[in-house]
Design a protein around this motif. Structure first.
Motif, short mmCIF file in Angstrom:
data_model
loop_
_atom_site.label_atom_id
_atom_site.label_comp_id
_atom_site.label_asym_id
_atom_site.label_seq_id
_atom_site.Cartn_x
_atom_site.Cartn_y
_atom_site.Cartn_z
N LEU A 149 0.82 -1.21 0.00
CA LEU A 149 0.00 0.00 0.00
C LEU A 149 0.86 1.26 0.00
N ALA A 150 1.99 1.20 0.67
CA ALA A 150 2.87 2.38 0.74
C ALA A 150 3.42 2.77 -0.63
N LEU A 179 5.38 3.22 6.49
CA LEU A 179 5.16 4.67 6.48
C LEU A 179 6.45 5.42 6.81
N HIS A 180 7.19 4.92 7.77
CA HIS A 180 8.46 5.57 8.13
C HIS A 180 9.40 5.60 6.93
N ALA A 181 9.47 4.49 6.21
CA ALA A 181 10.35 4.44 5.03
C ALA A 181 9.90 5.44 3.98
N ALA A 182 8.58 5.59 3.82
CA ALA A 182 8.05 6.50 2.79
C ALA A 182 8.28 7.96 3.11
N THR A 183 8.52 8.29 4.38
CA THR A 183 8.76 9.70 4.73
C THR A 183 10.10 10.21 4.22
N ARG A 191 6.18 11.95 0.30
CA ARG A 191 6.61 12.25 1.67
C ARG A 191 5.48 12.91 2.45
N ALA A 192 4.81 13.88 1.83
CA ALA A 192 3.72 14.58 2.51
C ALA A 192 2.58 13.62 2.86
N ALA A 211 -3.94 16.99 9.05
CA ALA A 211 -2.71 16.21 8.93
C ALA A 211 -2.00 16.51 7.62
N VAL A 212 -2.76 16.68 6.55
CA VAL A 212 -2.17 16.98 5.24
C VAL A 212 -1.50 18.35 5.26
N GLU A 213 -2.19 19.34 5.82
CA GLU A 213 -1.63 20.69 5.86
C GLU A 213 -0.35 20.73 6.69
N GLU A 214 -0.36 20.03 7.80
CA GLU A 214 0.85 19.98 8.62
C GLU A 214 1.99 19.30 7.87
N ALA A 215 1.67 18.19 7.17
CA ALA A 215 2.68 17.46 6.41
C ALA A 215 3.26 18.33 5.30
N LYS A 216 2.42 19.12 4.64
CA LYS A 216 2.90 20.01 3.58
C LYS A 216 3.89 21.03 4.14
#
Length: 235
Positions: A149-150, A179-183, A191-192, A211-216
């Motif tokens: 899925l990642a 998820l950690h690897a994808a960051t 990454r976002a 969560a999306v806004e923070e990630a951006k």
């Protein structure tokens, strides 16, 4: 007047034929009533028609009723028919079959949820596959499923990304390594999306939009995509 057994069987046959004919009617309201009837009074004769209609039905609310009707029939009849649809060239057939398999929830369908379906180029098929996989996967398959899925992080528009995040969050701690690897991916969109999903995994009440806004913001602050050298340094 008391009906004989033959009269009853004749009436049941007539009703079944009327229901199957209604499923093919040009009017959505008639198809909806027919699907309701098929689920209210299940009959093995309905299964093939319900599955076939699901592959072509244009109205969402009718498709939803078709799925409900199929869940009312014996799994021994519906499962083989639905698994066959997963190989269809028609995207809607694959998507609806996956959706219905998730609603039925019989884990014997799990081996049919292939990586090809999870990465299907059609967004609706992929989203249905993600939801079905989360429902049907054995617990020990969670990390391997999360890894697949990642690979889809950063894909599509808002709804597609939300569906993927929900699927990964539903896998719980099993999704954390993927998820950690994808960051640390090169693609900032990946990454976002990974960071947003990671946030939701830690705090399901955070909300996808926040969560999306923070990630951006986090990705913007990190600047250019991470290089191979930086990736190695992080390990």
């Amino acid at each position: 007047m008391t009906m004989t057994r033959q009269d009853t069987e004749t009436q049941q046959h007539t009703d079944a034929m009327r229901t199957m004919s209604g499923l093919e009617d040009a009017r959505a309201s008639v198809r909806l009533r027919a699907a309701l009837a098929a689920g209210t009074a299940p009959d093995p004769r309905f299964v093939g028609t319900l599955v076939e209609r699901s592959a072509t039905e244009p109205e969402f609310f009718v498709r939803d009723m078709l799925t409900w009707a199929l869940t009312r029939h014996p799994v021994s009849l519906t499962l083989p028919a639905l698994l066959g649809e997963l190989r269809s060239a028609r995207a809607q057939a694959r998507s609806q079959a996956l959706h219905t398999l998730a609603k039925i929830g019989d884990r014997r369908a799990w081996p049919a949820i292939t990586e090809e379906l999870l990465c299907d180029p059609d967004d609706e098929v992929a989203r249905s596959a993600w939801r079905a996989a989360v429902v049907l996967a054995p617990e020990d398959e969670g990390p391997a499923l999360a890894t697949v899925l990642a690979t889809q992080l950063g894909r599509g528009g808002h709804d597609t990304r939300l569906s993927l995040s929900k699927a990964l969050v539903a896998l719980g701690d099993g999704a954390a390594p993927a998820l950690h690897a994808a960051t640390t991916a090169r693609d900032p969109h990946v990454r976002a999306h990974a960071l947003a999903t990671q946030r939701l995994l830690c705090d399901p009440d955070a909300g996808f939009e926040a969560a999306v806004e923070e990630a951006k913001r986090v990705v913007a602050l990190t600047g250019a995509p991470i290089t191979d050298h930086e990736n190695r340094a992080d390990r």
